[in-house]
Design an enzyme around this catalytic site. Structure first.
Site, short mmCIF file in Angstrom:
data_model
loop_
_atom_site.label_atom_id
_atom_site.label_comp_id
_atom_site.label_asym_id
_atom_site.label_seq_id
_atom_site.Cartn_x
_atom_site.Cartn_y
_atom_site.Cartn_z
N ALA A 1 43.55 35.05 38.81
CA ALA A 1 43.46 35.48 40.19
C ALA A 1 42.21 34.83 40.79
O ALA A 1 41.39 34.31 40.06
CB ALA A 1 43.34 37.01 40.27
N GLU B 1 38.56 41.31 40.60
CA GLU B 1 38.46 40.58 41.86
C GLU B 1 37.75 41.40 42.93
O GLU B 1 36.95 40.87 43.69
CB GLU B 1 39.85 40.15 42.35
CG GLU B 1 40.66 39.32 41.35
CD GLU B 1 39.90 38.14 40.78
OE1 GLU B 1 39.03 37.57 41.48
OE2 GLU B 1 40.17 37.78 39.60
N HIS C 1 34.06 41.27 42.69
CA HIS C 1 33.47 40.06 43.28
C HIS C 1 33.26 40.17 44.80
O HIS C 1 32.49 39.40 45.36
CB HIS C 1 34.41 38.87 43.06
CG HIS C 1 34.31 38.22 41.71
ND1 HIS C 1 33.12 37.84 41.15
CD2 HIS C 1 35.28 37.82 40.85
CE1 HIS C 1 33.37 37.24 39.97
NE2 HIS C 1 34.67 37.24 39.76
N GLU D 1 30.69 35.78 36.77
CA GLU D 1 31.90 36.13 36.03
C GLU D 1 31.64 37.18 34.95
O GLU D 1 32.47 38.03 34.70
CB GLU D 1 32.54 34.89 35.42
CG GLU D 1 33.08 33.91 36.46
CD GLU D 1 34.11 34.53 37.40
OE1 GLU D 1 34.57 35.66 37.16
OE2 GLU D 1 34.46 33.87 38.39
ZN LIG Z 1 35.92 36.34 38.34
#
Ligand SMILES: [Zn+2]
Ligand SMILES: *[C@@H]1O[C@H](CO)[C@@H](O)[C@H](O)[C@H]1NC(C)=O
Ligand SMILES: *[C@@H]1O[C@H](CO)[C@@H](O)[C@H](O)[C@H]1NC(C)=O
Ligand SMILES: *[C@@H]1O[C@H](CO)[C@@H](O)[C@H](O)[C@H]1NC(C)=O
EC number: 3.4.11.-
Length: 973
Positions: free
Chosen positions: A355, A391, A394, A413
């Protein structure tokens, strides 16, 4: 981006040949879902696109070397600023106006293209006589026009494109002055290729009709393929995007629509959709999509996908519910409200990663977003909720506050890979999902990080320049070790302090960029504010974990209270060539408990130390257990006496030891044995208690650990006794779940019990429990006969695999037909079938599947690599897959080798069983033979495969007789 590890998890439930080998996939590498590049027309940029292209003076191609190999061999010393991969600091972007018209029909030359027009607004920071801006594979149809703030044109000596470094360069007749603002207006045409990068095209079939969508994947450096831009994460700007499309399509972008009008183009009516201006953000987070997708949701949160998935099958509903829930969680967790007016989640049929966290417009693989209450398994559900959480994490950490350059990708990450478990836990509070990070991140990445070919989490900013260097950062170390060390940090700080520091970090840097030490400093301040005594400064502790590769094994000698640390290497004789300023010593937060004591902790920072409570002399059966819940990123070894007492405890009553540590004991023991620190028989001894174990984590740890034995021995005479032993151990588990599920008619409630049930069935079938095999064939044939699939979604992977393995062509063909028909309706079902197709025992069937994997009308390009490695996981397909890879190397290299995240896995996956001198020789020969063609993003994996094979050869020679004997003795008559 989300890692694609989840594929391995799915595969893991399939059946033995796969199941067990696939768990090793987990261990092996960052098996990112394919970033399979289709590569066909993309190479030529757009030189053939249009006839009206204005001609640049030159296209400079200074370097001819393949840009995907290591830079040291390819970057020539150059004096020109445009030969450097990093932008000069002269111009700083403020805003972009971007207007794009993707044409979803082939043009006269048979290509799909988009027409674009853009204005980049920027401030001159340092006077310069050049405008240098990123641009890749865009063809300029008019000369770019540069203007000053007053709107006066500044004349340029035409312009040129630099292919190697992806620049559009305008040499000027006059200087741009510092602190003045300018604009650059361009008109261009680009190809809408199916290369999964930049502005690209994806296709799907619905109701017999091929539908086309135009979508984006900008990370890492591909925004420049959609419009000219200063394409570095540190150069944030605002974006006003306009999309032109046919009226029966919808346009989406990061922000809400601000206006819709129409225009006429080529005698047709088009809709002009304008979006509101974004906040300041990085180019890699820009996104736009033109499609005929449908959605469910409200003004704030929507889930988008193919009409059939969303409207006919309601497969977006689960995602909608958890997205809402997780957004609320993160707003509270970060202490900052969601920065954008809306959040769209879109399921894209062709997608490279798992994704992508585009701000406000997150794109997913179909299988990572859609969930069907009847057809999807619990594993599918877990994947959906964890990827969404990743996601959404983030949206703040990564998007609102962004790393300055890609060398800090691990922070971005790793952090998201840690907090995804917190977000998912909020959405599914009964699952205990946070525990699973130990299996899916910590244990998995330790396997990679224990090799001398590993690398530190951080890299120096100046060492990361080319697109290939940036791509290669998206690996297991970045994601899973990042997650593991951040989890450790949060654990020794306590979550409260961690969150307090995190919140002030986000406050200070919102809409800005950071380096990782900024986070350490904010956490440190939280420590000071709360008057906590932390023995070391956060940066001193963390530097050792992020600046040097690997991790320690902590050895505790309970006869003396002695505790030592040592760099843990899987190969006992390996020499580490990478120097470390800390000499491979860490500051280790040790948590521990004893059978009689409470939880305690101890900082180890010397190579060796005495800690009195570790001395259990004269304490009878008292045992010591360290690294409680594996919150620390290290392995633990003990003196023999303590190992004996721990195992005695496990065989007596497993519940005295926390479930995560039961998994740890197995995983540590097998790895310590691999490294020749303890005896292999000691490792095998840690599996005897499994006959009394029903929990998922210890069993899964054993499966992963034993997968190595299977790989090494499933073609040898050791396999017979091993199989008999495993059958004996798994029988009680099989019987347990048979009772708990009322003869397989129900599904257990807790998540881990569901997983454990799946493992029970898959192992029972694999190790030859007849009742299980009959169950599998019976259920499958019933489906084949009646056309009604009565198999519970959780068990489908393993049932399909076993039925296909035991069946012949007829079963395989039935599954293939089902695969094809479910591809349009339920991608997760299709995925299960695709994986099961590789379970056949017939070489000709497996070879045919390998051929299909290179035919995109049969197997999607994104699935090519995993189809080949799945065949290789099957003992019957191992050599077929390796031969296939060798025979097709140039083609595979060309199609996937430049930017595919999973390309390395092709080599790892097909050579995993290699354990003889002969196979080692083949591998070296393969390296030699393909010097010319090269290995692209798989170069590192090839070296790892060679190192691994060398280790395997030695290990098998040494351990084979001992292991065979152990298994023989462990089987009770
Ligand atoms: Zn990521
Ligand atoms: C360990 O404990 C025993 C028993 O209390 C004691 O005799 C011995 O000296 C201790 N060993 C060390 C190295 O402290
Ligand atoms: C490591 O080296 C020692 C001594 O040379 C040797 O006996 C041993 O077999 C080696 N082990 C491996 C795994 O190569
Ligand atoms: C260890 O993990 C278990 C399961 O998540 C949890 O219940 C327990 O409280 C944890 N133990 C410690 C000491 O944190």
């Amino acid at each position: 981006m989300a890692k694609g590890f989840y594929v391995s998890k799915l595969v893991a439930f399939v059946g033995i040949f796969l199941a067990i080998a696939a768990v090793a996939t987990i261990i092996a590498l960052a098996v990112v879902y394919a970033n399979e590049k289709s590569n066909n027309k993309a190479e030529n940029g757009g030189t053939t696109l249009t006839t009206t292209t204005s001609t640049p003076t030159t296209t400079r191609t200074t370097a001819t070397a393949t840009s995907s190999e290591k830079p040291s061999t390819t970057t020539p010393a150059s004096n020109e600023i445009w030969d450097r991969y990093r932008l000069p600091a002269n111009l700083i972007p403020d805003h972009y106006d971007i207007d794009l018209r993707p044409v979803l029909k082939k043009n006269a030359q048979g290509l799909y293209v988009f027409h674009g027009e853009s204005t980049a607004h920027f401030t001159c920071n340092i006077a310069t006589q050049h405008v240098i801006i990123h641009s890749n594979k865009l063809n300029y149809t008019e000369n770019p026009i540069l203007k000053d703030e007053a709107g006066n044109t500044i004349s340029a000596n035409n312009y040129f494109l630099v292919e190697k470094t992806n620049y559009l360069v305008l040499p000027l007749n006059q200087q741009l002055e510092a602190n003045k603002k300018y604009t650059l207006h361009t008109k261009f045409v680009g190809e809408l290729a199916d290369d999964l990068a930049g502005f690209y095209r994806s296709e799907y079939v619905e109701d017999g009709e091929t539908k086309i969508i135009a979508t984006t994947q900008m990370q890492a450096p591909d925004a420049r393929k959609a419009f000219p831009c200063f394409d570095e994460p540190g150069l944030k700007a605002t974006f006003s995007i306009t999309l032109r499309h046919k009226p029966d399509y919808v346009a989406l972008s990061n922000m809400n629509i601000s206006s819709e009008t129409t225009d006429n183009w080529m005698q047709e009516e088009w809709r002009v959709t304008k979006f509101e201006t974004t906040p300041k953000m990085s180019t890699y987070l820009v996104a736009f999509i033109v499609s005929q997708f449908k959605s469910i949701g409200d003004d704030r949160v929507k889930i988008w996908g193919r009409k059939r998935a969303i409207e006919d099958y309601n497969q977006g509903e689960y995602a909608l519910n958890v997205t809402r829930s997780i957004l609320v969680f993160f707003e509270k967790y970060y202490g900052v409200s969601y920065p954008l007016p809306k959040s769209d989640q879109v399921a894209i049929p062709d997608f490279s990663a798992g994704a992508m966290e585009n701000w406000g417009l997150i794109t997913y693989r179909d299988t990572a977003l859609l969930y069907d209450t009847k057809e999807s398994s619990i594993g599918n559900k877990e994947r959906v909720v964890t990827i969404i959480a990743h996601e959404l994490a983030h949206m703040w950490f990564g998007n609102l506050v962004t790393i300055r350059w890609w060398n800090d990708l691990w922070l971005n990450e790793g952090f998201a890979s840690y907090v995804e478990y917190l977000g998912a836990d909020h959405a599914e509070p009964t699952w205990n999902i946070k525990d699973l990070t130990v299996l899916y991140d910590v244990h998995r990445v330790m396997a990679v990080d224990a090799l001398t070919s590993s690398h530190p989490l951080t890299s120096k900013e100046e060492d990361v320049n080319t697109p290939a260097e940036i791509s290669s950062l998206f690996d297991a170390i970045t994601y899973s070790k990042g997650a593991a060390v951040i989890r450790m940090l949060s654990s020794f700080l306590t979550e409260n302090i961690f969150v307090e520091g995190l919140q002030s970090y986000l406050q200070e840097f919102q809409y800005k960029n950071t380096v990782y030490t900024d986070l350490w400093w904010h956490l440190q301040r939280a420590v000071y504010r709360n008057n906590i005594t932390l023995r070391y400064e956060i940066k001193d502790i963390m530097n050792r974990w992020v600046l040097q590769m690997g991790f320690p094994v902590v050895t505790i000698d309970t006869t003396r209270g002695l505790v030592e640390q040592q760099h843990f290497l899987l190969d006992p004789n390996a020499t580490v060539t990478r120097p470390s300023e800390f000499d491979y010593l860490w500051i280790v937060p040790i948590t521990y408990t004893t059978s009689s004591g409470a939880l305690n902790n101890f900082w180890l920072h010397q190579p060796a130390d005495i800690h009195e409570p570790f001395n259990l002399t004269g304490q009878g059966s008292n045992w010591l257990l360290a690294n409680i819940n594996v919150t620390g990123y290290y392995r633990v070894n003990y003196d023999d006496g303590n190992w004996d007492r721990l195992l005695e405890q496990l065989n007596k009553d497993v519940s005295a030891i926390p479930v995560i540590n039961r998994a740890q004991i197995i995983d540590d023991a097998f790895n310590l044995a691999r490294a020749e620190i303890i005896n292999t028989t000691r490792a095998l001894d840690t599996t005897t208690f499994l006959s009394k174990e029903v929990e998922y984590m210890p069993w899964q740890a054993a499966l992963s650990s034993l997968s190595y034995h299977i790989q090494m021995f499933d073609r040898t005479e050791v396999y017979g006794p091993m199989k008999a032993y495993m059958k004996q151990q798994v029988t009680p588990l099989f019987e347990h779940f048979k009772r708990e599920t009322k003869n397989w008619t129900e599904i257990p409630e807790p998540l881990t019990h569901q997983y454990s049930q799946i493992n029970a069935v898959s192992m029972a079938c694999a190790y030859g429990i007849q009742e299980c095999r009959e169950l599998a064939t019976g259920l499958f044939n019933n489906w084949k006969r009646t056309g009604i699939n009565g198999i519970h979604a959780n068990l489908r992977s393993t049932i399909y695999c076993n039925a296909i393995a035991q069946g012949g062509e007829e079963e395989w063909n039935f599954a293939w037909e089902q695969y094809k028909s479910s591809s349009g309706t339920n991608v997760q079902e299709a995925e299960k079938l695709r994986v099961a197709l590789s379970c056949s025992k017939e070489p000709w069937i497996l070879n045919r599947l390998l051929e299909f994997s290179l035919d995109p009308t049969k197997i999607r390009r994104q699935d090519t690599v995993s189809t080949i490695t799945n065949v290789a996981s099957n003992v019957a397909g191992q050599s077929l897959a390796w031969d296939f890879v060798r025979a097709n190397w140039p083609k595979l290299r060309l199609q996937f080798g430049d930017s595919s995240f999973s390309f390395g896995n092709l080599i790892i996956g097909t050579t995993r069983r290699f354990s003889t001198e002969f196979e080692l020789h083949q591998l070296k020969q393969f390296k030699e033979d393909n010097k010319e063609v090269g290995f692209g993003t798989g170069a590192r994996a090839l070296d790892q495969a060679i190192e691994r094979t060398e280790t395997n050869v030695r290990w098998v020679n040494k351990n084979k007789p001992i292991i065979k004997e152990w298994y023989q003795a462990a089987v009770k008559p």
